[in-house]
Design a protein around this motif. Structure first.
Motif, PDB file in Angstrom:
ATOM      1  N   LYS A  81     -14.146  -7.475   2.478  1.00  0.00           N
ATOM      2  CA  LYS A  81     -14.800  -8.740   2.815  1.00  0.00           C
ATOM      3  C   LYS A  81     -14.633  -9.049   4.305  1.00  0.00           C
ATOM      4  N   VAL A  82     -13.443  -8.753   4.817  1.00  0.00           N
ATOM      5  CA  VAL A  82     -13.186  -8.948   6.245  1.00  0.00           C
ATOM      6  C   VAL A  82     -14.046  -7.996   7.069  1.00  0.00           C
ATOM      7  N   GLU A  83     -14.108  -6.736   6.633  1.00  0.00           N
ATOM      8  CA  GLU A  83     -14.909  -5.731   7.341  1.00  0.00           C
ATOM      9  C   GLU A  83     -16.380  -6.138   7.379  1.00  0.00           C
ATOM     10  N   LYS A  84     -16.860  -6.678   6.273  1.00  0.00           N
ATOM     11  CA  LYS A  84     -18.262  -7.089   6.192  1.00  0.00           C
ATOM     12  C   LYS A  84     -18.556  -8.199   7.203  1.00  0.00           C
ATOM     13  N   ALA A  85     -17.650  -9.180   7.290  1.00  0.00           N
ATOM     14  CA  ALA A  85     -17.829 -10.282   8.231  1.00  0.00           C
ATOM     15  C   ALA A  85     -17.750  -9.779   9.674  1.00  0.00           C
ATOM     16  N   TYR A  86     -16.819  -8.875   9.913  1.00  0.00           N
ATOM     17  CA  TYR A  86     -16.657  -8.300  11.257  1.00  0.00           C
ATOM     18  C   TYR A  86     -17.924  -7.547  11.667  1.00  0.00           C
ATOM     19  N   ASN A  87     -18.411  -6.708  10.771  1.00  0.00           N
ATOM     20  CA  ASN A  87     -19.596  -5.896  11.073  1.00  0.00           C
ATOM     21  C   ASN A  87     -20.835  -6.760  11.290  1.00  0.00           C
ATOM     22  N   LYS A  88     -20.918  -7.866  10.572  1.00  0.00           N
ATOM     23  CA  LYS A  88     -22.051  -8.768  10.730  1.00  0.00           C
ATOM     24  C   LYS A  88     -22.072  -9.373  12.133  1.00  0.00           C
ATOM     25  N   THR A  89     -20.900  -9.791  12.600  1.00  0.00           N
ATOM     26  CA  THR A  89     -20.815 -10.349  13.950  1.00  0.00           C
ATOM     27  C   THR A  89     -21.080  -9.269  14.990  1.00  0.00           C
ATOM     28  N   ALA A  90     -20.505  -8.088  14.774  1.00  0.00           N
ATOM     29  CA  ALA A  90     -20.703  -6.982  15.713  1.00  0.00           C
ATOM     30  C   ALA A  90     -22.184  -6.638  15.837  1.00  0.00           C
ATOM     31  N   LYS A  91     -22.873  -6.636  14.715  1.00  0.00           N
ATOM     32  CA  LYS A  91     -24.309  -6.320  14.716  1.00  0.00           C
ATOM     33  C   LYS A  91     -25.107  -7.382  15.475  1.00  0.00           C
ATOM     34  N   SER A  92     -24.717  -8.649  15.318  1.00  0.00           N
ATOM     35  CA  SER A  92     -25.452  -9.726  15.985  1.00  0.00           C
ATOM     36  C   SER A  92     -25.314  -9.655  17.504  1.00  0.00           C
ATOM     37  N   TYR A  93     -24.193  -9.084  17.985  1.00  0.00           N
ATOM     38  CA  TYR A  93     -23.981  -8.949  19.425  1.00  0.00           C
ATOM     39  C   TYR A  93     -24.552  -7.647  19.977  1.00  0.00           C
ATOM     40  N   GLY A  94     -24.711  -6.664  19.106  1.00  0.00           N
ATOM     41  CA  GLY A  94     -25.235  -5.384  19.564  1.00  0.00           C
ATOM     42  C   GLY A  94     -24.322  -4.708  20.572  1.00  0.00           C
ATOM     43  N   SER A  95     -24.919  -4.169  21.630  1.00  0.00           N
ATOM     44  CA  SER A  95     -24.160  -3.414  22.631  1.00  0.00           C
ATOM     45  C   SER A  95     -23.205  -4.277  23.448  1.00  0.00           C
ATOM     46  N   SER A  96     -23.369  -5.586  23.395  1.00  0.00           N
ATOM     47  CA  SER A  96     -22.511  -6.473  24.186  1.00  0.00           C
ATOM     48  C   SER A  96     -21.261  -6.925  23.425  1.00  0.00           C
ATOM     49  N   PHE A  97     -21.057  -6.398  22.213  1.00  0.00           N
ATOM     50  CA  PHE A  97     -19.940  -6.862  21.386  1.00  0.00           C
ATOM     51  C   PHE A  97     -18.587  -6.572  22.020  1.00  0.00           C
ATOM     52  N   SER A  98     -18.420  -5.381  22.554  1.00  0.00           N
ATOM     53  CA  SER A  98     -17.137  -5.009  23.155  1.00  0.00           C
ATOM     54  C   SER A  98     -16.779  -5.933  24.307  1.00  0.00           C
ATOM     55  N   SER A  99     -17.749  -6.229  25.159  1.00  0.00           N
ATOM     56  CA  SER A  99     -17.488  -7.110  26.296  1.00  0.00           C
ATOM     57  C   SER A  99     -17.234  -8.534  25.829  1.00  0.00           C
ATOM     58  N   ALA A 100     -17.893  -8.942  24.728  1.00  0.00           N
ATOM     59  CA  ALA A 100     -17.675 -10.281  24.178  1.00  0.00           C
ATOM     60  C   ALA A 100     -16.255 -10.411  23.643  1.00  0.00           C
ATOM     61  N   LEU A 101     -15.784  -9.359  22.968  1.00  0.00           N
ATOM     62  CA  LEU A 101     -14.407  -9.342  22.481  1.00  0.00           C
ATOM     63  C   LEU A 101     -13.425  -9.440  23.647  1.00  0.00           C
ATOM     64  N   SER A 102     -13.676  -8.632  24.654  1.00  0.00           N
ATOM     65  CA  SER A 102     -12.786  -8.579  25.802  1.00  0.00           C
ATOM     66  C   SER A 102     -12.718  -9.917  26.530  1.00  0.00           C
ATOM     67  N   SER A 103     -13.856 -10.557  26.725  1.00  0.00           N
ATOM     68  CA  SER A 103     -13.890 -11.833  27.443  1.00  0.00           C
ATOM     69  C   SER A 103     -13.209 -12.940  26.644  1.00  0.00           C
ATOM     70  N   ALA A 104     -13.136 -12.766  25.326  1.00  0.00           N
ATOM     71  CA  ALA A 104     -12.461 -13.752  24.474  1.00  0.00           C
ATOM     72  C   ALA A 104     -10.981 -13.431  24.304  1.00  0.00           C
TER      73      ALA A 104
END
Length: 313
Positions: A81-104
């Motif tokens: 369930k956690v993985e599903k929520a994580y993947n959903k957010t990751a998909k919504s950010y696309g290629s910018s997800f890593s930088s979004a994580l880092s900036s947060a």
């Protein structure tokens, strides 16, 4: 970073500014982090310097929440369930997800932990909310309940555009449905909705305005901000069909259940009482005065003193 939940007051991004657990033993606290000519910086030095910072205070609160709710409700939330929520957010950010994580200030693991802890708290709050499904609360919710209605809705990104479209739909002979399909910025071009006051398909401000309309009436421009993106959208609503409200509250028992649960799930005072109860059960005590206030808002919702600070001298 998009929020995974709106319900947990105080439970936000896990900031990995300092590993507080490293200071739990005397040997660790005397370990050198930095050496230089004539001096050193130990774990203890670092801890003393940063422990009063806002980031450290939040980190400690998050650590407490994670441990308490994992202990009491850990078997209620699956890894998938956690993985599903994580993947959903990751998909919504696309290629910018890593930088979004880092900036947060997050890593993949710390963000997944944030999601998990939030889900555990949500579960606890929902279970407590179910106890509020009393006849008295059903009747209370019924008083303000609005039964299902059908409406056509135009969603727009600009207030100026919305005002222009409003003038267009209000002209004599204007085809609201046709204009809606042409002008709406809704991703799937959806323009017709069926909803009651338990619905979450549209922003609450839009629902409120819609319920005030008579059949055939068109609203003025209604603004609503998305709490996850902080982007404001503008809506124009036309009431198509409205149901007459039954005199018997039991007719809407299923819908009223949603109203009651949604109300409690979004009530910060109710949430804090549930959190306070979990902290009491875990007998949480603060041993360092630097963190004496991090549980204050929860302690105020509890008759038990276990969440109060107990500073070691």
């Amino acid at each position: 970073m998009k929020k995974q939940s709106k319900i947990v007051t105080g439970l936000v991004t896990l900031a990995s500014v300092v590993t507080l657990a490293a200071c739990s033993s005397s040997n660790a606290s005397n370990s050198n982090i930095v050496t230089m000519k004539g001096d050193t910086i130990t774990v203890s030095d670092f801890y003393k310097d940063v422990k009063s910072s806002t980031a450290a205070q939040q980190s400690m609160l998050n650590l407490i929440m994670a441990k308490v709710f994992e202990q009491q409700y850990g078997d209620k939330i699956s890894k998938s369930k956690v993985e599903k929520a994580y993947n959903k957010t990751a998909k919504s950010y696309g290629s910018s997800f890593s930088s979004a994580l880092s900036s947060a200030g997050l890593t993949t693991d710390s963000y997944k932990q944030q999601i998990r802890t939030t889900m555990l708290v949500e579960y606890a709050v929902k279970q407590a909310a179910k106890k509020e499904l009393t006849t008295a609360n059903y009747k209370k919710a019924y008083k303000t309940y609005q039964p299902q209605m059908t409406a056509q809705v135009i969603k727009l990104d600009s207030e100026d555009t919305a005002k222009s479209v409003l003038e267009e739909v209000k002209k004599d002979g204007a085809d609201f449905s046709k204009i809606a399909k042409s002008k709406t910025t809704e991703t799937n071009k959806k323009t017709e909705y069926k909803f009651d006051s338990s619905s979450t398909a549209l922003p609450s401000s839009v629902l409120t305005k819609a319920f005030d309309l008579k059949e055939g009436e068109t609203s003025e421009v209604v603004s609503a901000m998305d709490s996850t993106t902080y982007k404001t959208s503008y809506y124009i609503v036309k009431a198509v069909k409205k149901q007459t409200k039954s005199d018997n509250w039991k007719t809407y028992k299923k819908e009223l259940k949603k109203v009651i649960l949604n109300s409690k799930m979004s009530d910060s005072t109710f949430q804090n009482k549930v959190i306070a109860k979990a902290l009491d059960k875990a007998n949480v005590k603060i041993k360092d005065s630097a963190f004496s206030n991090i549980l204050a808002k929860f302690a105020s919702n509890s008759s038990n003193s276990s969440t109060s600070s107990s500073s070691s001298k």
